[in-house]
Scaffold this active site. Structure first.
Site, PDB file in Angstrom:
ATOM      1  N   ARG A  18       0.368   3.681  -3.257  1.00  0.00           N
ATOM      2  CA  ARG A  18      -0.281   4.977  -2.996  1.00  0.00           C
ATOM      3  C   ARG A  18       0.739   6.096  -2.859  1.00  0.00           C
ATOM      4  O   ARG A  18       0.609   7.147  -3.479  1.00  0.00           O
ATOM      5  CB  ARG A  18      -1.123   4.899  -1.719  1.00  0.00           C
ATOM      6  CG  ARG A  18      -2.190   3.825  -1.790  1.00  0.00           C
ATOM      7  CD  ARG A  18      -3.174   3.940  -0.635  1.00  0.00           C
ATOM      8  NE  ARG A  18      -3.876   2.672  -0.454  1.00  0.00           N
ATOM      9  CZ  ARG A  18      -5.099   2.547   0.027  1.00  0.00           C
ATOM     10  NH1 ARG A  18      -5.784   3.605   0.411  1.00  0.00           N
ATOM     11  NH2 ARG A  18      -5.664   1.358   0.167  1.00  0.00           N
ATOM     12  N   GLU A  45     -12.668  -0.293  -9.514  1.00  0.00           N
ATOM     13  CA  GLU A  45     -12.296  -1.250 -10.571  1.00  0.00           C
ATOM     14  C   GLU A  45     -13.299  -1.367 -11.714  1.00  0.00           C
ATOM     15  O   GLU A  45     -12.918  -1.533 -12.886  1.00  0.00           O
ATOM     16  CB  GLU A  45     -12.056  -2.649  -9.965  1.00  0.00           C
ATOM     17  CG  GLU A  45     -10.838  -2.753  -9.049  1.00  0.00           C
ATOM     18  CD  GLU A  45     -11.049  -2.149  -7.661  1.00  0.00           C
ATOM     19  OE1 GLU A  45     -12.232  -1.896  -7.287  1.00  0.00           O
ATOM     20  OE2 GLU A  45     -10.052  -1.924  -6.953  1.00  0.00           O
ATOM     21  N   ASP A  73      -4.977 -10.145  -7.940  1.00  0.00           N
ATOM     22  CA  ASP A  73      -5.259  -9.154  -8.983  1.00  0.00           C
ATOM     23  C   ASP A  73      -4.076  -8.415  -9.626  1.00  0.00           C
ATOM     24  O   ASP A  73      -3.700  -8.660 -10.766  1.00  0.00           O
ATOM     25  CB  ASP A  73      -6.328  -8.148  -8.487  1.00  0.00           C
ATOM     26  CG  ASP A  73      -6.030  -7.519  -7.119  1.00  0.00           C
ATOM     27  OD1 ASP A  73      -4.933  -7.724  -6.594  1.00  0.00           O
ATOM     28  OD2 ASP A  73      -6.899  -6.800  -6.596  1.00  0.00           O
ATOM     29  N   GLU A  81       0.837  -1.213   0.000  1.00  0.00           N
ATOM     30  CA  GLU A  81       0.000   0.000   0.000  1.00  0.00           C
ATOM     31  C   GLU A  81       0.862   1.249   0.000  1.00  0.00           C
ATOM     32  O   GLU A  81       0.532   2.240  -0.651  1.00  0.00           O
ATOM     33  CB  GLU A  81      -0.936   0.016   1.220  1.00  0.00           C
ATOM     34  CG  GLU A  81      -1.911  -1.157   1.293  1.00  0.00           C
ATOM     35  CD  GLU A  81      -3.040  -1.100   0.279  1.00  0.00           C
ATOM     36  OE1 GLU A  81      -3.151  -0.111  -0.460  1.00  0.00           O
ATOM     37  OE2 GLU A  81      -3.814  -2.080   0.216  1.00  0.00           O
TER      38      GLU A  81
HETATM   39  C1  DMJ Z   1      -6.590   0.184  -4.694  1.00  0.00           C
HETATM   40  O1  DMJ Z   1      -5.785   0.558  -3.630  1.00  0.00           O
HETATM   41  C2  DMJ Z   1      -5.794  -0.454  -5.787  1.00  0.00           C
HETATM   42  O2  DMJ Z   1      -6.538  -0.426  -6.960  1.00  0.00           O
HETATM   43  C3  DMJ Z   1      -5.399  -1.879  -5.492  1.00  0.00           C
HETATM   44  O3  DMJ Z   1      -4.759  -2.509  -6.569  1.00  0.00           O
HETATM   45  C4  DMJ Z   1      -6.592  -2.691  -5.098  1.00  0.00           C
HETATM   46  N1  DMJ Z   1      -7.542  -2.045  -4.306  1.00  0.00           N
HETATM   47  C5  DMJ Z   1      -7.703  -0.648  -4.163  1.00  0.00           C
HETATM   48  C6  DMJ Z   1      -9.034  -0.078  -4.557  1.00  0.00           C
HETATM   49  O4  DMJ Z   1     -10.097  -0.913  -4.557  1.00  0.00           O
END
Ligand code: DMJ
Length: 546
Positions: free
Chosen positions: A178, A443, A307, A174
């Site tokens: 971010r 998404e 994912d 994260e």
């Molecule tokens: C985001 O922080 C990013 O897209 C991450 O890859 C997965 N989840 C969240 C948002 O849903």
């Protein structure tokens, strides 16, 4: 000569004709007009055509196709919004509203609690006020031309952003997507080297996570102790595929900008391990033990825990201007295996979906997160050198986009749930109460954004608009936007968190969907998994227009 009664007759007749003309305006076809005569006239006059067709013609099409009507829009002022530019402005106002409230009630905290009107933080951020919402907002503010807000953000970062005092445990993933991602994208858009310095300082604090026998990083870092470990819920002390597999874009870019290979060496090692390890049936399980280099529980998913690993293989190839052939080969092998083993079509409505694999069992469930795969396949199809494969992956993207759309329109709010299932009796709906929430995730909108850019099919713009209106209607509170606990009822219960990714991703994709394609063009920029754009091959000449 005209008699007096004849004069009265003519005057009355004129009044009557005038009245009929005015009244007939109210019966012209129109959506989203509320009761405003002005808008009704404007809508009737501005029926566009072709690629920029707006909602009206499309709505006629979708009505015929028996798609349920969107929820009532009472309570939201949509008057005057009929053109794409109006919609773009509407999204910009949503961004500003969220930002202003964050600034008023939670400035410097990671996130905002819009109902409590105070700061919020989640365990992924460790403990400390590290302004996640500010960093996640930076590039979106810049792209939208919210210049004062951008300057406030820049100043806060320059004076206050410092992770070295953070206590507790930071999520490596994260923090990377971010913070490092947000800062590097801000540099890419502005050339302001302060952002690179801040990103480098944060990345250095994450490096202890890579001190493992295999080089596969741990998930969490304790900045004070310079130690690292894994989530205690993760199977057998394993690291998570989507986490250690989604570092490459940021670390390579940082090495390129700082001319220090330490970051790219770390992610190159992760690639080596993943490339050489045996993959059961060609699939990548979500858990890998960083000490032994062995897979943990055989759980395979394109939703949570898996994912963005797949996303970063494709994007590593794209950002290298297609020179990183190994990344594309690994991507092709991984997605071909996924398609073979986990792609299904539902019985009643023939909805295409990706299931999950848990050991030998297939779980017929798709996460909201998994809808990111629509954008990934769309992007692949645009860049795929082989025509048959390109066509195939576009078809896959469009069919999956349809499924994700069904997960939205089968709810009372027209917002999709956290996960939806496929059983004999139900398709594309959440079944368990604990899966019915929506936390402002991007998404589904992200997938429709890519498909709009790649196909030009106006339905994707319309779907984005319906989602935006629903977010406005059901997630907006006095103090900002909040997640909701159950998308299947209009009796809304808010979760009281304005997630930082609404700034980075949800608003950005919505804004770009109603912008020209020259705003952050997809052949020059690659979005990281938090929607922070990096230039292809890190070139300084990637352009974007507001
Ligand atoms: C985001 O922080 C990013 O897209 C991450 O890859 C997965 N989840 C969240 C948002 O849903």
């Amino acid at each position: 000569m005209v008699r007096l009664w004849e004069r009265y007759f003519v005057v009355f007749g004129l009044f009557f004709i005038g009245f009929i003309c005015i009244a007939s305006i109210f019966f012209l076809p129109c959506i989203d007009c509320g009761n405003s005569t002005r808008v009704i006239i404007r809508t009737a006059l501005n029926r566009p055509s072709g690629r920029n067709l707006d909602g009206h013609a499309l709505r006629e099409k979708t009505d015929k196709a028996n798609i349920p009507a969107p929820p009532s829009r009472e309570g939201i002022n949509l008057s005057g919004i009929s053109e794409n530019a109006d919609r773009r402005d509407f999204i910009k106002k949503m961004m500003k509203f969220a930002w202003d409230n964050y600034k008023r009630y939670a400035w410097g905290a990671n996130e905002l609690k819009p109902i409590s009107k105070s700061g919020h933080s989640a365990s992924i951020f460790g403990s400390g006020d590290t302004g996640a919402s500010i960093i996640d907002s930076l590039d979106t503010l810049h792209i939208m031309g919210l210049n004062d807000e951008y300057e406030d953000a820049r100043q806060w970062i320059s004076l206050n952003l410092d992770f070295s005092a953070t206590k507790g445990e930071l999520s490596v993933f994260e923090t990377n997507i971010r913070f490092i991602g947000g800062l590097l994208a801000a540099f890419a858009l502005t050339n302001d080297t302060m952002y690179v310095e801040k990103a480098r300082a944060i990345a250095d604090l994450l490096l202890p996570a890579f001190d493992t026998p295999t080089g596969i990083p741990f998930a969490l870092v304790n900045v004070q102790r310079k130690t690292a470990n894994n989530w205690n819920w993760a199977n057998g002390g394993a690291s998570i595929l989507s986490e250690f597999g989604s570092l490459q874009l940021e670390f390579d870019y940082l090495s390129n900008l700082t001319q220090n290979p330490v970051y790219s060496d770390k992610v190159a090692r992760v690639r080596e391990v993943l490339q050489s390890i045996n993959k059961p049936d060609g699939l990548y399980p979500n858990y890998l033990n960083p000490r032994t280099g062995k897979w943990g529980q055989n759980h395979v998913s394109v939703g949570a825990l898996g994912d963005s690993f797949y996303e970063y293989l494709l994007k590593a190839w794209l950002i290298s201007d297609k020179r990183d052939v190994q990344a594309k080969e690994m991507y092709d092998a991984a997605t071909d295996a996924l398609e073979k083993k986990l792609l299904f079509k539902s019985e009643q409505n023939q909805l295409w979906y990706f299931a999950e694999k848990k050991g030998a069992r297939i779980e017929h469930k798709m996460d909201h997160l998994a809808c990111f795969i629509v954008g990934m396949f769309a992007l692949q199809s645009k860049n795929e050198p082989d025509y048959t494969r390109s066509k195939h992956f576009l078809e896959l993207a469009e069919n999956l986009a349809h499924t994700c759309h069904e997960s939205y329109i089968r709810t009372d709010t027209h917002i999709g749930p956290e996960s939806f299932r496929f059983t004999r009796d139900a398709e594309a709906v959440a079944i368990n109460d604990r899966e019915k929430y929506y936390i402002l995730r991007p998404e589904v909108i992200e997938g429709w954004f890519y498909l709009w850019r790649i196909t030009g099919d106006v339905k994707y713009r319309e779907w984005c608009w319906d989602a935006a209106v629903s977010i406005e209607r059901y997630c907006r509170t006095d103090g900002g936007y909040s997640g909701i606990r159950n998308v299947y009822t209009r009796s809304i219960s808010h979760d009281d968190v304005q997630q930082s990714f609404i700034f980075a991703e949800t608003f950005k994709y919505l804004y770009l969907v109603f912008s020209e394609d020259s705003a952050v063009p997809l052949d020059q920029w690659v979005f990281n998994t938090e929607a922070h754009p990096f230039p292809v091959r890190f070139s300084a000449n990637a352009s974007h227009q507001r």
